[in-house]
Design an enzyme around this catalytic site. Structure first.
Site, PDB file in Angstrom:
ATOM      1  N   ARG A  91       0.863  -1.182   0.000  1.00  0.00           N
ATOM      2  CA  ARG A  91       0.000   0.000   0.000  1.00  0.00           C
ATOM      3  C   ARG A  91       0.901   1.234   0.000  1.00  0.00           C
ATOM      4  NH1 ARG A  91      -2.794   2.988   4.528  1.00  0.00           N
ATOM      5  NH2 ARG A  91      -4.042   4.403   3.280  1.00  0.00           N
ATOM      6  N   HIS A 135      -2.681  11.005   0.589  1.00  0.00           N
ATOM      7  CA  HIS A 135      -2.146  10.754   1.932  1.00  0.00           C
ATOM      8  C   HIS A 135      -1.479  12.052   2.387  1.00  0.00           C
ATOM      9  CE1 HIS A 135      -0.727   7.400   4.805  1.00  0.00           C
ATOM     10  NE2 HIS A 135      -0.356   8.543   5.357  1.00  0.00           N
ATOM     11  N   GLU A 180      -7.248   8.712   6.091  1.00  0.00           N
ATOM     12  CA  GLU A 180      -7.432   9.343   7.405  1.00  0.00           C
ATOM     13  C   GLU A 180      -7.922  10.786   7.351  1.00  0.00           C
ATOM     14  OE1 GLU A 180      -3.999   9.003   9.909  1.00  0.00           O
ATOM     15  OE2 GLU A 180      -3.984   6.828   9.843  1.00  0.00           O
ATOM     16  N   ASN A 307      -7.512   2.215   9.781  1.00  0.00           N
ATOM     17  CA  ASN A 307      -6.205   2.418  10.427  1.00  0.00           C
ATOM     18  C   ASN A 307      -6.456   2.465  11.922  1.00  0.00           C
ATOM     19  OD1 ASN A 307      -5.292   2.693   7.849  1.00  0.00           O
ATOM     20  ND2 ASN A 307      -4.619   4.816   8.032  1.00  0.00           N
ATOM     21  N   TYR A 309      -4.666   2.326  15.838  1.00  0.00           N
ATOM     22  CA  TYR A 309      -3.449   2.406  16.650  1.00  0.00           C
ATOM     23  C   TYR A 309      -3.726   2.347  18.153  1.00  0.00           C
ATOM     24  CZ  TYR A 309      -0.913   3.576  12.423  1.00  0.00           C
ATOM     25  OH  TYR A 309      -0.348   3.522  11.170  1.00  0.00           O
ATOM     26  N   GLU A 366      -3.690   0.084   8.177  1.00  0.00           N
ATOM     27  CA  GLU A 366      -2.482   0.454   8.937  1.00  0.00           C
ATOM     28  C   GLU A 366      -2.647  -0.032  10.370  1.00  0.00           C
ATOM     29  OE1 GLU A 366      -1.385   4.596   9.091  1.00  0.00           O
ATOM     30  OE2 GLU A 366      -1.735   4.856   6.942  1.00  0.00           O
TER      31      GLU A 366
END
Ligand code: IFM
Length: 470
Positions: A91, A135, A180, A307, A309, A366
């Site tokens: 990616r 991005h 994002e 994504n 985290y 991600e």
């Protein structure tokens, strides 16, 4: 006391017993500004990140992506790493200003040629390209016209999507419009830590968000028209928000935070309207929303990229009125960028998305962890045990959700190699591959070895040193 070697054995055994669905895609992710370098090479135009990094004090170590991993020249080394890891997917993002230096208008043939080479070499290596259009590196020329505050930027994104799809759609079948939007809209326009560095509070975040989502919605049918067999999606950074206590004020703050980061974006794309409680809350801070905007934004997507985290533990506070929240840091282990390491967030976010929105397919686009900068040891290894454990634990949570029927189709480690971590510069590497910025030598870390072993469904993990480039 368990020794490092014993810890590795235990981790290797857990990795070896992971079972993910048949055909599960294992990949690694990067983004153009974070790895490519060569900001002005061969006709590339200036982006908002090129400009932002020149502002004194905004990047913790005073650096920029001017060189980064030099992937503009060393993409073959990156592909060699992917190949050595045995990953089936990569990616990456296009730098909008390599393809369209002024953001719109005539394409730069050198930029097209660069991504042609990258894509052709990936395919030749048996690695499927997953391309992201945006991005975070908006052309500065568009920023000068208002950037994401300007509705016309949505049309510029759609035109750029058309160019990219025409140029690469014969070979690239997996397309992501935005990466994002919560972060680039709010950190870039509300709190100002990211480019373009505007501190316009909630009005800035929500205005940019609406126009970015509009750009996504306009881009989807254009990509489909150019590439009928494309799979088109969007990537959101989502966190399940937990109230810090049973106090109704904390519960309400967590609900507002969830509305801003998660439901605002997910409802718009999957339900065709913004959440009513958030429209009421934002009130006068909203930008003009035209009659057919909701329908445009809700263009059907083939997959959702998530994504993930961390989780968000939220109390009432004073951040970003009228969201009025405060992030609470529970006791525990934290990464170098201050994120709590809590693998259950993976399962929770997959269930949240599936149970509330039922996307056809989900990719973990991600997931990864930042440490302090590491060095290659005398034995040729980087023994990043914390990161290796992070991957195993988070993949166990993916496997659990998949077992329960959540349609999670793939996972991309963030990130293929250490790179420019935005406002943190080079101080908080996330890579599964170490990059020596003096020599540009790439060395796969222990986390990369264990991840590669999982991807290959190997029963036994045998870490070995792999040095590429330099
Ligand atoms: O490095 C970033 C990436 O660009 C977007 N998602 C989060 C990563 C880690 O902070």
């Amino acid at each position: 006391m368990t020794s490092s070697i014993d810890k590795r054995r235990i981790l290797d055994a857990r990795a070896a017993s992971l079972v993910l669905p048949q055909g599960f895609v294992f990949g690694a992710a990067t983004a153009a500004y974070q790895i490519e370098g060569a900001p002005m090479a061969d006709g590339k135009g200036e982006s908002i990140w090129d400009r932002f990094c020149e502002v004194p004090g905004v990047i913790i170590d005073g650096t920029s992506g001017d060189v980064a991993c030099d992937s503009y020249h060393r993409w073959k080394d990156d592909i060699a790493v992917l190949k050595a890891l045995g990953l089936g997917a990569y990616r990456f993002s296009f730098a909008w200003t390599r393809l369209l230096p002024e953001g719109r208008g005539t394409a730069n043939p050198n930029g097209v040629a660069f991504y042609d080479r990258l894509i052709d070499d990936l395919l030749a290596a048996g690695i499927e390209p997953y391309a992201t259009l945006y991005h975070w590196d908006l052309p500065q020329a568009l920023q000068d016209e208002g950037g994401w505050y300007n509705r016309a930027t949505a049309d510029a994104l759609a035109d750029y999507a058309g160019l990219a799809a025409r140029s690469f759609g014969d070979r690239v079948k997996k397309w992501t419009t935005l990466n994002e939007p919560w972060t680039f809209c709010w950190s870039g326009h509300a709190s100002g830590e990211d480019a373009p560095g505007l501190r316009d509070g909630t009005r800035g975040g929500v205005t940019a968000s609406h126009h970015a989502l509009l750009g996504h919605g306009k881009a989807v049918p254009i990509i489909r028209a150019e590439v009928p067999d494309a799979s088109v999606g969007i990537v959101f950074d989502l966190n399940v928000a937990e109230p810090a206590s049973a106090d109704p004020r904390d519960i309400a703050a967590a609900r507002r935070f969830d509305g801003a980061q998660n439901r605002w974006f997910l409802d718009a794309v999957f339900k065709g309207s913004y959440p009513k409680d958030m429209l009421d809350l934002y009130g006068d801070l909203l930008p003009a929303i035209h009659a057919d905007d909701n329908a445009v934004i809700a263009a059907p997507v083939d997959y959702l990229g998530v994504n993930i985290y961390r989780r968000s533990v939220i109390a009432e506070g004073t951040e970003l009125a009228p969201l009025n929240y405060r992030r609470v840091q529970p006791e525990g282990l934290y990464s170098a960028v201050g994120y709590e390491i809590w693998s259950r967030c993976m399962y929770d976010v997959l269930r949240y998305v599936n149970d509330n929105y039922a996307p056809k397919e989900i990719y973990i686009s991600e997931n990864g962890v930042a440490t302090r900068p590491e060095t290659v040891g005398a034995d040729g290894h980087v023994w990043d045990e914390l990161r290796a454990a992070y991957y195993v634990e988070h993949l166990e949570q993916v496997a659990k959700a998949a077992d329960e029927g959540v349609p999670v189709r793939g996972y991309f480690a963030w990130t293929l190699m250490d790179n420019f971590e935005w406002a943190y510069g080079y101080t908080t590497p996330f890579g599964i591959t170490h990059v020596d910025y003096q020599t540009q030598k790439r060395t796969v870390k222990y986390s990369g070895e264990i991840y590669a072993a999982i991807a290959r469904q190997e029963a036994a993990i045998k870490p070995r040193s792999m040095a590429i480039g330099g």
